[in-house]
Design an enzyme around this catalytic site. Structure first.
Site, PDB file in Angstrom:
ATOM      1  N   GLU A 106      -5.742   6.970  -1.018  1.00 37.89           N
ATOM      2  CA  GLU A 106      -5.699   5.760  -0.202  1.00 37.89           C
ATOM      3  C   GLU A 106      -6.335   4.579  -0.934  1.00 37.89           C
ATOM      4  OE1 GLU A 106      -4.195   5.268   2.659  1.00 37.89           O
ATOM      5  OE2 GLU A 106      -3.541   7.337   2.836  1.00 37.89           O
ATOM      6  N   HIS A 163       0.839  -1.207   0.000  1.00 41.00           N
ATOM      7  CA  HIS A 163       0.000   0.000   0.000  1.00 41.00           C
ATOM      8  C   HIS A 163       0.867   1.247   0.000  1.00 41.00           C
ATOM      9  CE1 HIS A 163      -3.444   2.586   1.198  1.00 41.00           C
ATOM     10  NE2 HIS A 163      -2.518   3.212   1.902  1.00 41.00           N
ATOM     11  N   GLU A 164       1.919   1.258   0.816  1.00 43.56           N
ATOM     12  CA  GLU A 164       2.791   2.436   0.883  1.00 43.56           C
ATOM     13  C   GLU A 164       3.618   2.588  -0.387  1.00 43.56           C
ATOM     14  OE1 GLU A 164       2.166   4.491   3.100  1.00 43.56           O
ATOM     15  OE2 GLU A 164       0.920   3.153   4.287  1.00 43.56           O
ATOM     16  N   HIS A 224       1.561   4.446  -2.862  1.00 43.79           N
ATOM     17  CA  HIS A 224       1.585   5.903  -2.720  1.00 43.79           C
ATOM     18  C   HIS A 224       2.770   6.509  -3.468  1.00 43.79           C
ATOM     19  CE1 HIS A 224      -1.719   6.661  -0.055  1.00 43.79           C
ATOM     20  NE2 HIS A 224      -1.272   5.864   0.894  1.00 43.79           N
TER      21      HIS A 224
END
Length: 266
Positions: A193, A131-132, A135
């Site tokens: 997100e 997930h990071e 980003h």
């Protein structure tokens, strides 16, 4: 005269924002950013020590820290992320109480010990780190900085246009404008997100992890209160973890319409 100045400031802010457009080679999207990838990397490296200090520095457990680095690099090296220019590094923070993970522009990724101890599998950790990574490759930080500059310019113009030195109450217009700008940027944050969740599904699966572990992470975050906070969801920086589950399930269905392959690490 003040209205002319305000209009000029607003016009310059808008033109600067809309003219600074780049295509993201990873996602294929056209984005409004006003910095290069090299500048993102430099900014992240510069900010990393200060950000780590806010969470008590790096964790002294070298074995746990190396596990975080190894899983993070597996996600990078076994996916198309390896072809990006970002310099990924993964850090375990000493904070045992805070449940959090975040990424700085350019590839510096952090997870707190407080979140790590809540996770029960390697696949769950891969989901968080994926997930990071999402980003970073989606250039969300660069987008947010460009939007913040636009918002600052427009709210500054509104403050100049509405301020009356003989009527202090006129400052309320600037306050309202600032609040609106903040809400707009928070909306983009929630969209970022959800995009990172979708990218994490792709990355974890490609690296051999079961992306359904991300659903388990959402339940963990929901139980810990991560992203849920008080008040209605639209006032939160992150989407409600429970609402993100449906998005993740949809992303898994779209990525694997014929079902998940066998042998994925749980």
């Amino acid at each position: 005269m003040k209205f002319i100045v305000a209009l000029l400031i607003a016009a310059v802010s808008l033109v600067t924002y809309w003219c600074n457009t780049q295509e993201n080679e990873f996602t294929g999207e056209s984005q409004h950013v006003d910095m290069s990838v090299e500048q993102e990397i430099a900014l992240g490296l510069q900010a990393a020590p200060q950000m780590a200090e806010q969470y008590g520095g790096l964790h002294p457990d070298q074995e746990a820290a190396q596990e975080v680095k190894a899983i993070g690099q597996k996600l990078v090296q076994n996916t198309k992320v390896s072809s990006t220019p970002y310099q990924f590094d993964f850090h375990l923070l000493a904070d045992e109480q805070t449940v959090n993970a975040f990424a700085l522009p350019g590839g510096q990724v952090f997870i707190t010990a407080g979140l790590l101890k809540q996770l029960s599998s390697e696949a769950q950790l891969a989901g968080v780190l994926g997930h990071e990574i999402g980003h970073v490759v989606a250039r969300h930080s660069a987008e947010q900085l460009a939007k913040a500059k636009l918002t600052q310019g427009l709210t500054g113009a509104a403050a100049i246009a509405t301020y009356d030195p003989e009527n202090p109450a006129s400052q309320g217009g600037a306050v309202v404008a600032a609040m609106v700008g903040k809400l707009v940027n928070m909306r983009y944050g929630r969209e970022d997100e959800l995009e990172s969740d979708r990218l994490a599904v792709q990355l974890t699966g490609a690296a051999g992890y079961d992306p359904r572990a991300m659903i388990e992470v959402m339940h963990i975050l929901e139980k810990a209160g991560g992203g849920a906070g008080g008040g209605p969801e639209f006032m939160q920086t992150h989407p409600n973890p429970g609402n993100r589950v449906a998005e993740i399930e949809q992303a898994i269905q779209e990525e694997y319409p014929d079902g998940l392959p066998e042998g994925l690490q749980q």
